[in-house]
Design an enzyme around this catalytic site. Structure first.
Site, short mmCIF file in Angstrom:
data_model
loop_
_atom_site.label_atom_id
_atom_site.label_comp_id
_atom_site.label_asym_id
_atom_site.label_seq_id
_atom_site.Cartn_x
_atom_site.Cartn_y
_atom_site.Cartn_z
N ARG A 1 0.83 -0.78 0.32
CA ARG A 1 0.23 0.56 -0.07
C ARG A 1 0.80 1.79 -0.27
O ARG A 1 2.13 1.01 0.13
CB ARG A 1 -0.60 0.32 1.26
N GLU B 1 -3.88 7.49 -4.50
CA GLU B 1 -4.16 6.87 -5.38
C GLU B 1 -5.21 8.01 -6.07
O GLU B 1 -6.42 7.96 -5.47
CB GLU B 1 -4.43 5.93 -5.50
N HIS C 1 -1.67 0.69 -9.34
CA HIS C 1 -2.27 -0.29 -8.71
C HIS C 1 -3.09 -1.55 -9.15
O HIS C 1 -4.08 -2.22 -9.14
CB HIS C 1 -3.18 0.61 -7.93
#
Lengths: 331, 331
Positions: B248, B277, B295
């Protein structure tokens, strides 16, 4: 190898520095030339200004150091009649006229397995890059598309894929070992079935392609492997199939490959080598299922240092009548 | 799972379709929603137009399906008092208020190891990409630089590198297995030393970084791991060190990371995740030793299909009182 030790040995054998022919294409330079010049009288036909006694001296040079893919033809050897040994810096040998070398009793060395790990690492990296769409993902972010378009297309799974390796030599075996750890299923084609290898052997490249999701090219370029990946092989590989080439550009019929990619008849490609380097077919620039690389599979900073040691060691071995490393066996 | 079989079972238990809460952030859509709607009355607070009886029905929904990283807070659970089970689609669990779930006796599932192979493949790919400079090589060719500039800078060797893995769970172990086949030397940090694991354990992340060439982050984001890669860890990793993050974004102090990269205080980074993000710090766009990815480590076309099976299976299991798959153990 301590250079002082080498120099003192050399001085015992020869009061002057022996001649060493530097055989290279324009643009290919030897980073450790100054070091070589402390031990040899380096003769470079591309020297600018030209070396005054080059023609006379080159006729008595016993060793040639050949940089990268510089061709060594029978005509080149005619010009240098005293050459007994060619120390090559490349992993490939297709640029040498090996038949001419054999006839003249010239020993030839190459880079051996100096670059095998690098090339295998690179092949695996290109395969992941194409399947998981890294290069176009990087561009997706740098162009500012992520906040705008939100979703980047999903890639394909690497683990478990059927990988066909063309050429199970020192590079191919290392590719296989790496991809086994990803849970990939390995098969291969080579001139002969390898003893003590458990991977499935396909005698025919088209059969290998038909039974593979990814085809990885790691073989040498020879008369037999020129355009070995042709229309039929690509058709057998199929619409989702991917080709990775870390061998030589001419292993693939590049015009056909471009057509297959443009028309979506194969799934993608990771290409480190091309038929007409540094020229890459412009049609590929528009495709996001293709990863392009400027012939860099076989060199890293670390392996370059190892290569330098190998080349210096072979020159030393030649002059002290010791066995050469990575000597090519003539067939 | 044959859907006909499931439907006939369900019809035995309930003459109407049970309510299913769909919990999602704007922009997160469920590709198999039509399939779910054949089995459940799906309640979506983001539906447009709004569902007329949403507030009333949502109070009696026993199951929530939570998409991706959509937060589930104690306040959310106050709104949906009948929820007994949350079926999550993400590999992470940091978006769930697990303490609140435990207090209320709510069972929580996640994606389990559905994505572990994908994430491990991706981490290895990013590491190779950064070391061997794939993404910038691809751009070097597409921008037409190869014939002009001739030489593309050499990359660094992958084989033999010392790799420190942060979080040796289902993803970290798979990363280790793959990189062992490259001849890399593996060490790790996690909350506790793992039994039956031969890799060297570092109790302290800074020690792990000091003894690694590459640091790969595969751990969950928790209060303990928030900004675990801070200034001290990056200093310990050093000028040639590389960070790969498939965990993460907030595992790294991103502001510090940007400073370290811009000033050349670490060697490079392969980043699939970011703190904010889809916003990526613009300073990174100019760096060619950084590979950026939106991602995408944990999803491929193939694993998406597997996830769909897992989610449908857990919904079915809940309503037929069978054990759930990939259920989170509260600590």
């Amino acid at each position: 190898m301590a250079s002082e030790q080498w120099q003192s040995q050399e001085i015992q054998h020869s009061p002057t520095r022996p001649f060493l022919l530097l055989h290279r294409l324009p643009g290919f330079n030897l980073s450790f030339l100054p070091l070589l010049q402390t031990r040899y009288t380096v003769l470079d036909p591309l020297a600018d200004p030209p070396e005054p006694l080059f023609t006379a001296h080159s006729k008595s040079a016993r060793v040639m150091i050949c940089l990268g893919p510089t061709p060594v033809t029978s005509e080149d050897l005619d010009k240098y009649p005293a050459v007994e040994c060619i120390v090559g810096s490349s992993a490939g040998v297709n640029h040498f006229d090996l038949a001419a070398c054999r006839r003249r009793g010239i020993r030839v060395t190459n880079a051996g397995d100096t670059f095998s790990d690098d090339a295998a690492d690179y092949a695996v990296g290109l395969m992941i890059d194409v399947l998981r769409r890294f290069s176009s993902a990087d561009w997706f972010i740098r162009s500012g598309d992520w906040p705008v378009k939100k979703e980047y297309p999903l890639g394909c799974k690497v683990s478990g894929k059927r990988v066909g390796i063309l050429g199970l030599g020192s590079i191919g075996l290392r590719v296989a070992k790496r991809l086994e750890a990803f849970g990939c299923i390995i098969a291969y084609n080579s001139r002969k079935m390898k003893p003590n290898v458990q991977y499935h052997y396909h005698k025919n490249v088209q059969d290998l392609a038909a039974n593979s999701d990814i085809l990885i090219l790691c073989c040498a370029l020879t008369n037999e492997t020129y355009h070995v990946v042709n229309k039929d092989v690509m058709t057998a590989l199929g619409k989702d199939g991917i080709i990775v080439n870390v061998g030589r550009g001419a292993l693939i019929d590049e015009k056909e490959l471009v057509q297959f990619l443009v028309q979506g008849e194969i799934g993608g490609a990771g290409l480190d080598v091309f038929e007409n380097e540094p020229n890459v077919p412009g049609e590929l620039f528009a495709l996001d299922n293709v990863v392009l690389s400027p012939h860099r599979a076989v060199v890293t900073l670390e392996s370059f240092t190892r290569l330098q040691e190998l080349l210096l060691g072979n020159l030393e071995a030649f002059y002290s009548n010791k066995p050469l490393q990575a000597q090519i066996k003539f067939e």
